[in-house]
Motif scaffolding. Structure first.
Motif, mmCIF file in Angstrom:
data_model
loop_
_atom_site.group_PDB
_atom_site.id
_atom_site.type_symbol
_atom_site.label_atom_id
_atom_site.label_comp_id
_atom_site.label_asym_id
_atom_site.label_seq_id
_atom_site.Cartn_x
_atom_site.Cartn_y
_atom_site.Cartn_z
ATOM 1 N N UNK A 1 0.835 -1.189 0.000
ATOM 2 C CA UNK A 1 0.000 0.000 0.000
ATOM 3 C C UNK A 1 0.874 1.246 0.000
ATOM 4 N N UNK A 2 0.409 2.276 -0.696
ATOM 5 C CA UNK A 2 1.180 3.511 -0.715
ATOM 6 C C UNK A 2 0.887 4.318 0.542
ATOM 7 N N UNK A 3 1.792 5.199 0.849
ATOM 8 C CA UNK A 3 1.652 6.062 2.016
ATOM 9 C C UNK A 3 1.129 7.411 1.540
ATOM 10 N N UNK A 4 -0.138 7.775 1.880
ATOM 11 C CA UNK A 4 -0.714 9.014 1.386
ATOM 12 C C UNK A 4 -0.015 10.259 1.915
ATOM 13 N N UNK A 5 0.779 10.143 2.987
ATOM 14 C CA UNK A 5 1.469 11.317 3.517
ATOM 15 C C UNK A 5 2.794 11.560 2.806
ATOM 16 N N UNK A 6 3.240 10.578 2.040
ATOM 17 C CA UNK A 6 4.495 10.709 1.321
ATOM 18 C C UNK A 6 4.320 11.639 0.127
ATOM 19 N N UNK A 7 5.330 12.442 -0.162
ATOM 20 C CA UNK A 7 5.273 13.350 -1.304
ATOM 21 C C UNK A 7 5.180 12.530 -2.591
ATOM 22 N N UNK A 8 4.369 12.984 -3.551
ATOM 23 C CA UNK A 8 4.234 12.237 -4.792
ATOM 24 C C UNK A 8 5.560 12.177 -5.541
ATOM 25 N N UNK A 9 5.845 11.018 -6.090
ATOM 26 C CA UNK A 9 7.077 10.848 -6.853
ATOM 27 C C UNK A 9 6.842 11.252 -8.299
ATOM 28 N N UNK A 10 7.928 11.526 -8.994
ATOM 29 C CA UNK A 10 7.842 11.867 -10.411
ATOM 30 C C UNK A 10 7.232 10.699 -11.184
ATOM 31 N N UNK A 11 7.599 9.475 -10.822
ATOM 32 C CA UNK A 11 7.060 8.300 -11.505
ATOM 33 C C UNK A 11 5.558 8.180 -11.274
ATOM 34 N N UNK A 12 5.107 8.459 -10.062
ATOM 35 C CA UNK A 12 3.673 8.398 -9.759
ATOM 36 C C UNK A 12 2.920 9.424 -10.610
ATOM 37 N N UNK A 13 3.445 10.631 -10.693
ATOM 38 C CA UNK A 13 2.796 11.678 -11.492
ATOM 39 C C UNK A 13 2.805 11.317 -12.975
ATOM 40 N N UNK A 14 3.904 10.756 -13.447
ATOM 41 C CA UNK A 14 3.999 10.331 -14.845
ATOM 42 C C UNK A 14 2.963 9.238 -15.143
ATOM 43 N N UNK A 15 2.849 8.268 -14.255
ATOM 44 C CA UNK A 15 1.875 7.190 -14.454
ATOM 45 C C UNK A 15 0.439 7.703 -14.339
#
Length: 195
Positions: A1-15
């Protein structure tokens, strides 16, 4: 599961952007992670890690669609700042009929309908939020007072626009639906009623 408090990664934004383009082409109703992952150059496991769940991904895609829609509608609103309500409705309709907006509007309609029949799922509150968004756009400039009669007029205008949009998306008939919107505006102007 992802951590919603973690800053979004470039890969996450790209996907997310790639998945959004996929959703504009394919819709969300039958979204399956495996074909989506293949289309965006990832894997279901990575998507689940980055978005937490399929529902989490759908929520992100809906939020992305809503951001795009609001940004486009804010441009319409700023273009007609200080205009009368009929001009605001007309400008909004012209935005709606632009062929470039069809994929976004089709996705919006799908999400709107799903939020009515699946209010507990990732679609929760989507329809209500978009009603509020559109009523705000039809209000014109933020400084304009919003009396109850103004809200009723904006609700009527929204109902006409939404109905004409459903018809447009079903038939592609821009001329007839535009004529219907124009007739509504002329009847409101002639009767002096709410816009």
């Amino acid at each position: 599961m992802s951590d919603p408090t973690r800053a979004p990664s470039a890969r996450r934004e790209e996907l997310l952007e790639s998945a959004y383009r996929y959703a504009l082409r394919s819709g969300l109703a039958d979204l399956s992670l495996r074909p989506l992952a293949t289309a965006v150059g990832s894997s279901p496991r990575v998507l689940l890690f980055l978005f937490g769940s399929k529902d989490g991904l759908i929520r992100e895609l809906l939020a992305r669609a809503r951001r795009e829609e609001l940004a486009l509608l804010d441009r319409v609103r700023s273009d007609v700042a200080g205009s009368d309500p009929a001009t605001v409705v007309r400008a909004t309709w012209h935005w709606l009929v632009a062929p470039a907006h069809r994929p976004l509007l089709t996705l919006w309609l799908e999400a709107y309908a799903r939020s009515l029949v699946d209010p507990a799922g990732p679609w929760a509150d989507f329809a209500r939020q978009t009603v509020d968004d559109w009523l705000a756009v039809l209000a014109g400039p933020p400084a304009r007072p919003h009396a109850d009669s103004d809200l009723v007029g904006r609700t009527l205008a929204l109902a006409v626009l939404r109905g004409a949009l459903l018809d447009l998306l079903a038939t592609g008939d821009v001329d007839r639906t535009t004529a219907a919107v124009e007739l509504h505006l002329s009847l409101v102007d002639a009767g002096g009623g709410p816009r």
